[in-house]
Design a protein around this motif. Structure first.
Motif, PDB file in Angstrom:
ATOM      1  N   ASN A  84      48.270  33.447  35.272  1.00 30.37           N
ATOM      2  CA  ASN A  84      48.376  34.772  34.663  1.00 30.37           C
ATOM      3  C   ASN A  84      47.064  35.279  34.077  1.00 30.37           C
ATOM      4  O   ASN A  84      46.983  36.411  33.617  1.00 30.37           O
ATOM      5  CB  ASN A  84      49.440  34.737  33.554  1.00 30.37           C
ATOM      6  N   LYS A  85      46.030  34.444  34.095  1.00 34.60           N
ATOM      7  CA  LYS A  85      44.750  34.849  33.522  1.00 34.60           C
ATOM      8  C   LYS A  85      44.103  35.956  34.346  1.00 34.60           C
ATOM      9  O   LYS A  85      44.164  35.958  35.569  1.00 34.60           O
ATOM     10  CB  LYS A  85      43.797  33.655  33.456  1.00 34.60           C
ATOM     11  N   SER A  86      43.444  36.876  33.637  1.00 33.04           N
ATOM     12  CA  SER A  86      42.661  37.898  34.334  1.00 33.04           C
ATOM     13  C   SER A  86      41.490  37.226  35.038  1.00 33.04           C
ATOM     14  O   SER A  86      40.851  36.320  34.476  1.00 33.04           O
ATOM     15  CB  SER A  86      42.143  38.935  33.340  1.00 33.04           C
ATOM     16  N   GLU A  87      41.196  37.671  36.226  1.00 32.08           N
ATOM     17  CA  GLU A  87      40.105  37.097  37.003  1.00 32.08           C
ATOM     18  C   GLU A  87      38.919  38.060  37.016  1.00 32.08           C
ATOM     19  O   GLU A  87      39.044  39.202  37.476  1.00 32.08           O
ATOM     20  CB  GLU A  87      40.569  36.823  38.436  1.00 32.08           C
ATOM     21  N   LYS A  88      37.801  37.611  36.491  1.00 31.57           N
ATOM     22  CA  LYS A  88      36.611  38.455  36.517  1.00 31.57           C
ATOM     23  C   LYS A  88      35.954  38.346  37.886  1.00 31.57           C
ATOM     24  O   LYS A  88      35.758  37.246  38.406  1.00 31.57           O
ATOM     25  CB  LYS A  88      35.625  38.030  35.431  1.00 31.57           C
ATOM     26  N   TYR A 101      37.715  43.300  36.944  1.00 30.06           N
ATOM     27  CA  TYR A 101      38.715  42.256  36.770  1.00 30.06           C
ATOM     28  C   TYR A 101      39.893  42.493  37.699  1.00 30.06           C
ATOM     29  O   TYR A 101      40.159  43.622  38.128  1.00 30.06           O
ATOM     30  CB  TYR A 101      39.241  42.233  35.332  1.00 30.06           C
ATOM     31  N   LEU A 103      43.894  41.896  37.324  1.00 31.00           N
ATOM     32  CA  LEU A 103      44.984  41.562  36.408  1.00 31.00           C
ATOM     33  C   LEU A 103      46.235  41.242  37.216  1.00 31.00           C
ATOM     34  O   LEU A 103      46.484  41.855  38.256  1.00 31.00           O
ATOM     35  CB  LEU A 103      45.284  42.736  35.471  1.00 31.00           C
ATOM     36  N   ARG A 104      47.036  40.280  36.772  1.00 33.47           N
ATOM     37  CA  ARG A 104      48.312  39.978  37.430  1.00 33.47           C
ATOM     38  C   ARG A 104      49.420  40.672  36.658  1.00 33.47           C
ATOM     39  O   ARG A 104      49.730  40.332  35.521  1.00 33.47           O
ATOM     40  CB  ARG A 104      48.560  38.473  37.463  1.00 33.47           C
ATOM     41  N   GLU A 105      50.000  41.696  37.273  1.00 36.82           N
ATOM     42  CA  GLU A 105      50.996  42.530  36.614  1.00 36.82           C
ATOM     43  C   GLU A 105      52.383  42.267  37.185  1.00 36.82           C
ATOM     44  O   GLU A 105      52.559  42.130  38.414  1.00 36.82           O
ATOM     45  CB  GLU A 105      50.659  44.005  36.850  1.00 36.82           C
ATOM     46  N   ARG A 429      46.384  43.952  39.978  1.00 32.23           N
ATOM     47  CA  ARG A 429      45.941  45.271  39.527  1.00 32.23           C
ATOM     48  C   ARG A 429      44.432  45.267  39.266  1.00 32.23           C
ATOM     49  O   ARG A 429      43.927  44.454  38.487  1.00 32.23           O
ATOM     50  CB  ARG A 429      46.681  45.653  38.241  1.00 32.23           C
TER      51      ARG A 429
END
Length: 465
Positions: A84-88, A101, A103-105, A429
């Motif tokens: 669930n971590k945002s990926e840069k 980034y 984002l997993r939404e 996202r």
């Protein structure tokens, strides 16, 4: 919107989703742990219910309906934070000093429709992904596996957060039709190709994304160089698991003509080794889901020459493992998914015949090949298409949560298991965060445009920096 009760349910689920309750990781962890607890604390009841519906041995039930679900829960719990971590990600020079980034939404409110053949696994595995992704869900259990449906309905309402989920097991064709009149944020359907088409058409009306886990006629190729005893053992085990009622089960064999007779004889010996002299009395052999299904399967026996088995008892929902040679290639036996312990064999002499035979049919969910010849293996892999392939064994790829499980073409859309189930129920996202500092705001992107600005901007965009 012909069903006011369903309308209220969907509205309530949407309202809860918009409250952001399901987005919180604490909630997701609590529900994953609750689902694992449901299985662990009630495995004896679940085993008894599956046994009533399908007559399976406790070994088959425990491996496919208990252990795999516990494993999926544990994997989701262990990896949820990292998933669930945002990926840069990289930001090109023309966008700097912005940051980018992924984002997993969560998708929102999803519909999961599960089948009767693995009534626990194929219902709860996608639910695990929906929970891990932070969604609300309506889970439609199959009414054909009545005992499991009734038990799971009770347990799910007891263990899970019923504000965020809705469950049903009794609804039939009309109820399913009503479900498909609503706009869902994702539909996950496991079942037949024919019903999958109906689901897909209904989803298209709302541009709803779908995962369709279907079936089809899975070929199993047997080359002349195989260890016949080992191949027969693995093939008959795979065909008889759950009495052949498995979407990745072997639907027909393509056996090299030179080994047909010894292969059939070895299959007879294997069946005796597995189930004794009277298969019907063995508690290791499952039953067909319904009398209607038995009647359907019994009709297939006349569409070729039965050389092994062929015994039927409609009242006890029993069909013996049956091998058929010289099948009518234009019959239902070779056109429709069998979904039972009936195994037709087609012979071949040249591998190009096999490739042509497979290419002329819809893509299978799984293709099996028994061969020691690397050239044969490579040629089959390079010249066929299927959702998955297994070489020199059967079914076991389903248990590897690191592999995508899903079809292609007529056998399905999308894949899942492990992290892929989480990915199925989330949206990647894109986020770019730019600066608000005026001195970093390049004037050349604004009108009036000039040849110089065009030249510089083009160089930046095409540089790849």
């Amino acid at each position: 919107m012909s069903n006011p009760e369903l309308l209220q349910i969907t509205q309530n689920l949407k309202k809860v989703f918009y409250s952001n309750k399901t987005r919180k990781l604490d909630w997701r962890f609590s529900q994953l742990k609750a689902l694992k607890k449901l299985i662990t604390e009630n495995k004896d009841e679940i085993t008894a219910a599956v046994k009533k519906d399908l007559g399976k041995h406790e070994f088959e039930i425990h491996q496919s309906e208990i252990v795999l679900i516990q494993t999926e829960c544990e994997e989701a719990i262990s990896h949820l934070e990292s998933w669930n971590k945002s990926e840069k990600v990289y930001t090109p020079i023309h966008c700097k000093p912005a940051s980018s980034y992924i984002l997993r939404e969560p998708l929102g409110v999803v519909l999961i429709m599960s089948p009767w053949n693995y009534p626990v696994n194929l219902a709860l595995t996608p639910l695990i992904g929906a929970i891990a992704g932070g969604n609300c869900a309506l889970l439609k259990l199959s009414r054909h596996s009545r005992n499991v449906g009734e038990l799971l309905y009770k347990l799910l309402n007891q263990y899970m957060d019923v504000e965020c989920f809705s469950f049903d097991w009794e609804g039939g064709r009309e109820y399913i039709s009503d479900l498909l009149t609503f706009k869902w944020d994702h539909i996950f359907f496991t079942g037949s190709v024919d019903v999958g088409r109906i689901v897909y058409q209904a989803a298209a009306k709302f541009l709803t994304p779908v995962t369709l886990e279907l079936g089809g006629k899975n070929p199993c190729i047997v080359d002349k160089d195989v260890d016949i005893k080992l191949a027969a053992k693995r093939i008959m085990w795979g065909k008889c698991w759950n009495a052949g009622q498995t979407c990745i089960g072997l639907d027909y064999l393509l056996v090299h003509k030179s080994i047909l007779d010894p292969f059939i004889e070895e299959c007879k010996l294997v069946l005796k080794e597995f189930y004794g002299d009277d298969i019907k009395q063995s508690n290791s052999y499952a039953r067909i889901i319904s009398k209607d299904a038995v009647n359907r399967l019994q009709k297939l026996l006349a569409m070729g020459k039965v050389v092994v088995g062929g015994d039927v008892d409609v009242e006890t929902r029993y069909i013996s493992p049956t091998i058929i040679i010289e099948p009518d290639l234009e019959s239902k036996l070779m056109k429709d998914e069998i979904f039972g312990p009936v195994l037709p064999i087609v012979t071949w002499e040249n591998v190009d015949e096999v490739i042509q035979f497979i290419r002329e049919r819809p893509h299978a969910l799984t293709l099996y090949l028994f061969s020691k010849d690397q050239n044969i293996q490579d040629k089959i892999l390079e010249n066929t298409q299927s959702g998955s392939v297994m070489l020199n064994d059967v079914l076991l790829h389903f248990t590897n949560s690191h592999l995508p499980f899903g079809g292609v073409g007529d056998s399905g859309i999308g894949s899942y298991h492990g992290k892929l189930t989480y990915d199925t129920f989330t949206h990647p996202r894109a986020l770019m965060q730019s600066t608000t500092k005026k001195f970093l705001d390049l004037p050349l992107r604004y009108p009036p445009y000039t040849p110089f600005a065009n030249n510089i901007a083009g160089k930046f965009l095409s540089s790849g920096w």
